[in-house]
Structures are given as C-alpha cells and as structure tokens.
Design a protein around this motif. Structure first.
Motif, PDB file in Angstrom:
ATOM      1  N   SER A 192     103.238  44.933-120.187  1.00 40.99           N
ATOM      2  CA  SER A 192     104.316  45.626-119.454  1.00 40.99           C
ATOM      3  C   SER A 192     104.887  46.681-120.495  1.00 40.99           C
ATOM      4  O   SER A 192     104.193  46.688-121.759  1.00 40.99           O
ATOM      5  CB  SER A 192     105.709  44.540-119.198  1.00 40.99           C
ATOM      6  OG  SER A 192     105.775  44.173-120.546  1.00 40.99           O
ATOM      7  N   THR A 193     105.452  47.541-120.564  1.00 42.70           N
ATOM      8  CA  THR A 193     105.969  48.446-121.148  1.00 42.70           C
ATOM      9  C   THR A 193     107.321  48.596-121.383  1.00 42.70           C
ATOM     10  O   THR A 193     108.346  48.142-120.473  1.00 42.70           O
ATOM     11  CB  THR A 193     105.551  49.863-120.718  1.00 42.70           C
ATOM     12  OG1 THR A 193     106.198  50.323-119.509  1.00 42.70           O
ATOM     13  CG2 THR A 193     103.886  49.849-120.483  1.00 42.70           C
ATOM     14  N   LEU A 230     107.493  55.279-126.402  1.00 44.32           N
ATOM     15  CA  LEU A 230     107.171  54.327-125.231  1.00 44.32           C
ATOM     16  C   LEU A 230     106.402  53.109-125.747  1.00 44.32           C
ATOM     17  O   LEU A 230     105.189  53.180-126.295  1.00 44.32           O
ATOM     18  CB  LEU A 230     106.306  55.030-124.409  1.00 44.32           C
ATOM     19  CG  LEU A 230     105.608  54.341-122.904  1.00 44.32           C
ATOM     20  CD1 LEU A 230     106.686  53.760-122.160  1.00 44.32           C
ATOM     21  CD2 LEU A 230     104.923  55.026-122.232  1.00 44.32           C
ATOM     22  N   ILE A 256     103.996  50.141-125.460  1.00 44.83           N
ATOM     23  CA  ILE A 256     103.204  49.656-124.639  1.00 44.83           C
ATOM     24  C   ILE A 256     102.659  48.318-124.938  1.00 44.83           C
ATOM     25  O   ILE A 256     102.099  48.010-125.658  1.00 44.83           O
ATOM     26  CB  ILE A 256     101.889  50.606-124.383  1.00 44.83           C
ATOM     27  CG1 ILE A 256     102.423  52.198-123.868  1.00 44.83           C
ATOM     28  CG2 ILE A 256     100.696  50.022-123.446  1.00 44.83           C
ATOM     29  CD1 ILE A 256     101.106  52.803-124.022  1.00 44.83           C
ATOM     30  N   PRO A 285     101.899  60.668-122.751  1.00 36.53           N
ATOM     31  CA  PRO A 285     101.725  59.657-121.951  1.00 36.53           C
ATOM     32  C   PRO A 285     101.754  60.086-120.499  1.00 36.53           C
ATOM     33  O   PRO A 285     102.853  60.566-120.000  1.00 36.53           O
ATOM     34  CB  PRO A 285     102.565  58.454-122.194  1.00 36.53           C
ATOM     35  CG  PRO A 285     103.682  59.005-122.971  1.00 36.53           C
ATOM     36  CD  PRO A 285     103.178  60.496-123.628  1.00 36.53           C
ATOM     37  N   CYS A 323     104.736  60.535-117.880  1.00 37.29           N
ATOM     38  CA  CYS A 323     105.895  59.712-118.002  1.00 37.29           C
ATOM     39  C   CYS A 323     107.009  60.473-118.823  1.00 37.29           C
ATOM     40  O   CYS A 323     106.677  61.155-119.677  1.00 37.29           O
ATOM     41  CB  CYS A 323     104.958  58.508-119.043  1.00 37.29           C
ATOM     42  SG  CYS A 323     105.997  57.056-119.157  1.00 37.29           S
ATOM     43  N   GLU A 336     111.705  56.043-119.806  1.00 34.90           N
ATOM     44  CA  GLU A 336     111.143  55.587-118.647  1.00 34.90           C
ATOM     45  C   GLU A 336     109.919  54.581-118.850  1.00 34.90           C
ATOM     46  O   GLU A 336     109.279  54.991-119.810  1.00 34.90           O
ATOM     47  CB  GLU A 336     110.473  56.636-117.820  1.00 34.90           C
ATOM     48  CG  GLU A 336     110.170  56.348-116.427  1.00 34.90           C
ATOM     49  CD  GLU A 336     109.706  57.640-115.658  1.00 34.90           C
ATOM     50  OE1 GLU A 336     110.013  58.063-114.486  1.00 34.90           O
ATOM     51  OE2 GLU A 336     108.878  58.545-115.994  1.00 34.90           O
ATOM     52  N   SER A 337     109.951  53.453-118.191  1.00 35.06           N
ATOM     53  CA  SER A 337     108.722  52.693-118.631  1.00 35.06           C
ATOM     54  C   SER A 337     107.400  53.321-117.632  1.00 35.06           C
ATOM     55  O   SER A 337     107.557  54.028-116.840  1.00 35.06           O
ATOM     56  CB  SER A 337     109.257  50.994-118.019  1.00 35.06           C
ATOM     57  OG  SER A 337     108.980  51.127-116.652  1.00 35.06           O
ATOM     58  N   VAL A 338     106.273  52.785-118.259  1.00 39.22           N
ATOM     59  CA  VAL A 338     105.339  53.070-117.237  1.00 39.22           C
ATOM     60  C   VAL A 338     105.364  52.798-115.895  1.00 39.22           C
ATOM     61  O   VAL A 338     104.928  53.621-114.793  1.00 39.22           O
ATOM     62  CB  VAL A 338     103.970  52.537-117.855  1.00 39.22           C
ATOM     63  CG1 VAL A 338     102.788  52.660-116.957  1.00 39.22           C
ATOM     64  CG2 VAL A 338     103.425  53.238-119.344  1.00 39.22           C
ATOM     65  N   GLU A 339     105.822  51.656-115.467  1.00 41.91           N
ATOM     66  CA  GLU A 339     105.607  50.838-114.234  1.00 41.91           C
ATOM     67  C   GLU A 339     106.997  51.885-113.564  1.00 41.91           C
ATOM     68  O   GLU A 339     106.839  52.173-112.205  1.00 41.91           O
ATOM     69  CB  GLU A 339     106.557  49.441-114.183  1.00 41.91           C
ATOM     70  CG  GLU A 339     105.362  48.686-114.895  1.00 41.91           C
ATOM     71  CD  GLU A 339     105.505  48.484-116.667  1.00 41.91           C
ATOM     72  OE1 GLU A 339     106.046  49.414-117.206  1.00 41.91           O
ATOM     73  OE2 GLU A 339     105.233  47.446-117.016  1.00 41.91           O
ATOM     74  N   ILE A 354      99.023  47.085-115.087  1.00 41.08           N
ATOM     75  CA  ILE A 354      98.442  48.192-115.855  1.00 41.08           C
ATOM     76  C   ILE A 354      97.043  47.729-115.908  1.00 41.08           C
ATOM     77  O   ILE A 354      96.741  46.613-116.407  1.00 41.08           O
ATOM     78  CB  ILE A 354      99.027  48.506-117.217  1.00 41.08           C
ATOM     79  CG1 ILE A 354     100.514  48.974-116.814  1.00 41.08           C
ATOM     80  CG2 ILE A 354      98.368  49.563-117.916  1.00 41.08           C
ATOM     81  CD1 ILE A 354     101.378  49.073-118.136  1.00 41.08           C
TER      82      ILE A 354
END
Lengths: 421, 421
Positions: free
Chosen positions: A324-325, A334, A336, B261, B295, B299-302, B322
């Motif tokens: 998750s991130t 960010l 990771i 990212p 990205c 903000e998260s990747v999700e 991911i």
C-alpha cells in the motif's frame, strides 16, 4: 483486518469484489482517503475557478509559514472568501492565465491561492454543469513582500476569533479526512514556496493552474508602471523581455509539482518467522521501525527496496511485494510500502556499508505482535499504558510501517485475507 | 509465467520462497534489473571515486545531448578513462567536495561525470576494501561552454572508431541489462542538464556527489582569476559572495534528483471478464493501452489510480492492487503498475471530464488474450506477422502495460500464481 479507527476509509467503500476476497481489504493509510475530488482538469478553467472562489459554500484553509489554521490539534479551521478577499486581491481568477502571464510583474507578491477540489458529499453547495459540491481552497497567508500588511491583517483577524496556526507535526492528531486535505494543501503550498525561481534559467516564476503549476513568463513589468489593458487613451507600456528559457517550449516537469517516491519495507526472514527492523540513534530506547529510503532515478521500487535494505543492514532481499502507499507531506514524499523476503544465505546483518542506522535486528513475529498490541505511540510520546519496559516499541497505526507489520502478522501473506490482529 | 526474454532477470534470482509461491514470480520490468550495484553511500567518498575513475577495468558511457554512444541499436559502446581525460580535466574527484564548492566558478563548464556503480559480477576488476567489481561511469559530452572544443574532440574520436550517438528512443531495442544502465545514466544526466540553476534562489548550481546532487555554492570566482590553493607566494583572490539561499541550511529536496511517480493501471470490470483500455488520437488504428497519469502531491497511489481512471474515462474503481513498477527515463518517471477493479454501478464510460483520450472501451479477456498473442509491437512499428486487421493491437512486453494485462489473463488474481500465457 478492519482498518484502524485512525485510518481513513478507502475513497470507494469496498464491495465484495474478487480483489478484496483474494487480497484482503485495501488499507487506506493516514494522509490518504481524502473526501475531496480534485477535478484536476478544471484548474486552468478560470471561469470555473473564479465562480468557485466566491461561492458561499467555499472553505479556505489558511497556512502561515506552512502551519495550518486549526480549531485544536484534531480539527482544522476554515475562513470564508470575505476573510481573504483583501489579501488575494479580489478575484485573481477573473483573468485568464494568458493575461496573467502577459501582465507578470516579479516585484508584486501574489499569494498562492490553491484549488483543492470539491467535497461532493455536500450536494447543496456549488454547481457547475454536472459537477456539484462544496469547493475547498488553501491560501498561503505568510506575511511577505508587497502583501505583508494584508497577510498580517488576515492572521490577526482569524486568530482573534479563536483558531490558531499550529506549528510542527500536529497533523498526526488530525482526524483522518482532514489529515488528507491538509496533506494535499501543505505539499502544494510548500512546493510553491520553495520554488520561486526557474531551475532551467534562474528567473522568477509565476504560479498558475490554481496553484498547481509554475511558469516562466517571457516578459516582466518589474520597475515599470503596470500596463493598462484595453484602455486606448493610455500610452502602452512595454514589459521587459526576459532571457529565453527551455521550459517555455514544450512541457517540462520543472513546471509541475514535485513528489519524491520513497520505499518503506517490512522485511521478513526466509523462514517467515522474523522481521528485520532498524533504529536511529535519536529514537527512544527499544523503539524500532521498518527500513526506508529514497527511490532513485532509473530504479524500480523493487530494486530500491533491495538496495536500501542491503546498504543499511547488509541483508539480501529476494521477492518484493508492494502492499500500500502513503502520502507524506514533509515536504513531498510518496511512501511506497512493500514486503520483502530475505534470501536464505543473505540474512547476516552488517551495519557498516552505509552507517545510517544505530542498530538493525531480527525480531520474532511474537515480539512484533506484542509491540503492535502494547508498544505503539508517536515518536515524541511516552509509551502507552500496559507497555512493559524493555519490550519492543513501534510506530503508531497512522504510520505505514505499523500497517505493513500488522498485515504480515495478521496473515496477509498466507491467506491473502486480512484478519483482525 | 516465466519472464519474457526481453525482460531483465530480478536482481536476486527468486528462490522458492513463500512470497513467490503465493504471489508468483516477481516481474522485473524493462529498464529495471540493473546488473550494477549503485553503492550510493560511496558517492561523496572522493578517495574511492577518484581511484575508481582511473582504474583500467572502468567503463564510461557517453551521452551527447542525451543520445548514448552505441555499437548498434541493441548494445551500448563504452569509452576508457584515456578517451575522456582531456574533457573532464584529469581527475575531478581528486579534490574534496568542500574544495570544489570553495573554488566554484560559474563561468567554467564542468562536464557531469556520473558514478553509476560497480558490476560485481566482474570480480577481477577494481577493489576497495571488501567491495569488488568493474566501475561504471557516464559522462555528458555535449559540446557546451568552455569545454566545447574538448567535447567535440571526444565525439569525433569515438565515432571515428565506429560507434554512433543514437538519438530518440533507441533504448527499447537495447538488451535488458544495458537498458537498465542506460535508464539510470540518462535520467541523472538529464536531471543535471535541466537544473543548472537553483529553484530556491535563481543562482547557478554545482554538481557534486559524483553527479547525484547539485549544491548552491555560497561564493563564485566568476570573472576573477582562479584562487591558488596552498601557494603562499600568490596573492590570495577572494571570491564574490553570493546571495543567501535556503538550500544551504539543512537538507533540501531541491539538491537531489527528481523522480516523478506515475500510475498505470489495468482496470478490470466488476465481473472480472473485461478490461478497460483507452487510446490517444495519434496512435495507429485499433491500438489501445492501459490508462495512466501522474501521481499528485498528497495523494496515495491507490487514490491516483481512482482519480485518473474517473477523470479520463468516467469509470469508478474500487479495490486497487499494486503489481510491479518500471523506471521510465523520459525524463524521470517511475511507473507504478496497478490492477484496479471497477465497482458494479461504476462501469459507464464518459470521456468528457478530462478529454485526454480519443476513446476508452471495455474489451473481453479473450480479445486481450488474442492481442497479447498476435497484436503487440512498438508504437512506431508495423503490426507483427499473424496479426488480423481489425483486431486489438497492444504495447510490447517491454512496456509495463503489457505485463499488467498479461498477469491478469494469466490468472495472477485467481491463483496468486503466474502461469504461462
């Protein structure tokens, strides 16, 4: 495992989907899970932004030197348009970006007014075509340059009413939805504040796209009277031409916000019985966490995990899985989060490659379970009640390090299902 | 699924580990899987770097305007120390970084000499304490400033021997290990080239840490005779003091390389029977790919996956998982590959939020399987033999988009095991 109460809900509540059944519920880490839809494609639409700015349902989050205005450490405070109108010069979005660039004058301070998005849960708010919701903006009210007096007036008026600008990392105490709003606002205001000049040519830049882009204007009215637009009776004043800049031809990443990807990893031993954790010298006794580091250019996340673990601890990692991130707005990371498994002959600890850590050690799953149960707290805080001196101390559930360890000891790897710890 | 022959091996060959058994073998995407250990902690050790620079086993990768010197489109060509000695001014690492900063003169061009790391497979090479391997450097030989003549001489001499500087994206034809070396070198030389000025104060910067950091020196010998160090008979020349800069106090991300990212996602329908794919106008007919985007800060990747998919296609994504990542050195992206599942009532396509795509469509798994079997090629290339006109065309296995689709149709989600497509 249901998400920890401090954590935000995923933006779309999980339905009983295939991915959820196989891989468990998504962990929305602290600082993510924002209730605001960014509508990134509307930032350059000055008609939309200028209407949203002055709407009665609009909230303004204020930052003084990156400290947010807050009611108390758990809740932000907001201003209305009338409170900031004098500082931001009426409605700065009435002009198109083209006009703003043409009229650029580097000697005039324009406070950054950042469009955060719409909270669509509030349907009674602002409407724009099919889009409805309450608009959110952030404004940098740090007293500086030609708006020092106006900014100071806003600060005095707002704090007179009760709320205060809270310094430091008060954010970890903020309720989860507001923590995500704060993270977005802080990261972008900070990016604007630390990039006043163009890295391509050295000349000052102008914030556009409602705070999410900085351009290098071709001309500057510095030290000249401002041009009078559309008034035929006025003699036209021509701005100074500036030196050429590569960012003006084509798209350059220098014009857009920077986010630094970092890796943070729960490393398990080959036999899946122990975790590799490390500690820095300045941490309290018995406090350990997962290893972490910056992802480098031309490197995958998986490679960065292996490199950082080896450089900091000497341990060789094989398979890496991303879990998750977490956004981390100090200033623009960010995180990771990954799980890595050591290779059988690669578990020996060696701290002398890159001597960043004071210690790195293998801990049995049971020690980590007990740490998660009774040893978590914020870094500056005392150990929680029930903590037994000498036991492992770990970061709180708002930290992704905690969530990674929790996922593994809860059986995420074995079953693909998260169960309550 | 065994990795595609164009893909690099994971840095540590997978043993039969728990993570591999449950989640399948790690996909090392193209541009990752470098054979070089970066030894990032030795970059500021000028004793180590200056020894490595002049060692007979050392290879220099040369870039002219970001085009690498190559034997042919599949293999890089390397220079030796003697070939670049004249351009780089003997051994620029003989001085400490402190000395280089003190002697900074913004009117003198110092070509960037970038330490890439050691290839430890070559044990007969260079030795430094416990570390052994063949050193790799990259040098920016673009003719510019005060070294224009020397750079041109290097270019002429090297190309006379046969190798050429290959422009454009020749990289997708490079063999996998060298593609990863190229990605690291290109990303870092490009970062140095596009950041000659400090974004914090607008003054020119100096490359240190063997090409991986840019500092803002406090003084400048510009337009003054160079200082003569340690020669008591010479009158000491004092450099010009420069304006204060915030990057000189504490650590600033502005001093370090930037990596952006991005998210790229295979979106599956709620019933796990279809993929959401999109296309840009300039692509050949029938060519589609996975959606992708940057990205954002905070903000998260999700969250970025859900936002980008909704903004570009109108589809609402629930659970996001991911899968793997891919460095993308044009100029500095990290592609984070994810699989997202649409929510039941959120599958309607709407292209008018952010009109970036010409089209977005749902494709049955079988159509995608056939596209992966007989419809993949590079964007500029013709469709492969066996392709039936009108069928789906897709990116090649060197693109992470291809790997994400391949993982899903190969059963990655159902079994946690990758099987051959």
């Amino acid at each position: 495992m249901p998400p920890h109460p401090d954590l935000p809900e995923p933006a779309h509540p999980d339905v009983d989907s295939m991915l959820t059944r196989k891989f468990g519920r998504e962990i929305a880490n602290y600082f993510s899970g924002s209730p605001i839809n960014r509508f990134s494609f509307l930032r350059a639409d000055h008609g939309f932004i200028s209407k949203a700015l002055v709407h009665p349902s609009t909230s303004f989050l204020l930052f003084n030197n990156l400290a947010p205005l807050a009611k108390d450490p758990t809740a932000l405070a907001y201003a209305k348009y009338e409170d900031v109108q004098g500082l931001i010069g009426g409605n700065p979005f009435e002009k198109t970006e083209e006009e703003l660039i043409k009229q650029y004058n580097s000697t005039i301070t324009l406070p950054v007014v950042l469009f955060l998005g719409l909270d669509e849960r509030k349907k009674e708010g602002f409407e724009h075509g099919d889009y409805k919701g309450a608009p959110y903006f952030a404004v940098d009210v740090t007293p500086r340059g030609t708006v020092e007096k106006e900014a100071t007036a806003v600060i005095e008026e707002m704090t007179k009413r009760g709320p205060q600008f809270i310094e430091g990392r008060m954010h970890m105490t903020l309720n989860a939805p507001e923590a995500a709003i704060y993270a977005q606002a802080r990261a972008l205001l900070d990016w604007n504040a630390r990039n006043p000049f163009c890295a391509g040519c050295g000349q000052p830049t102008l914030s556009v796209h409602a705070g999410t882009k900085r351009v290098c204007p071709p001309t500057d009215f510095a030290s000249l009277p401002a041009a009078t637009q559309g008034d035929a009776t006025t003699v036209e004043v021509k701005p100074n031409e500036r030196a050429a800049c590569v960012t003006r031809t084509g798209i350059s990443n220098l014009s857009f916000p920077r986010t630094d990807p970092t890796v943070i990893m729960a490393v398990v031993s080959h036999d899946m019985k122990r975790f590799l954790l490390g500690r820095q010298k300045r941490w309290p006794p018995h406090w350990y966490s997962t290893l972490a580091g910056f992802c480098e250019p031309g490197e995958s996340v998986e490679e960065a995990v292996r490199r950082e673990v080896w450089e900091e601890s000497g341990v060789h990692v094989g398979r890496v899985l991303i879990h998750s991130t977490q956004p981390w707005p100090y200033p623009a990371n960010l995180m990771i989060g990954a799980i890595g498994q050591a290779i059988p002959d690669g578990e020996k600890i060696h701290l002398e490659h890159d001597p960043e850590l004071e210690d790195a050690k293998w801990f049995d799953f049971d020690e980590v379970r007990e740490g998660l149960r009774a040893g978590t707290s914020g870094l500056g805080e005392p150990a929680p009640e029930g903590y037994v001196e000498g036991n492992l101390r770990l970061p709180p559930p708002t930290a992704i390090a905690n969530q990674l360890l929790r996922a593994v000891v809860s059986g995420f790897l074995e079953s693909g299902e998260l169960s309550k710890i």
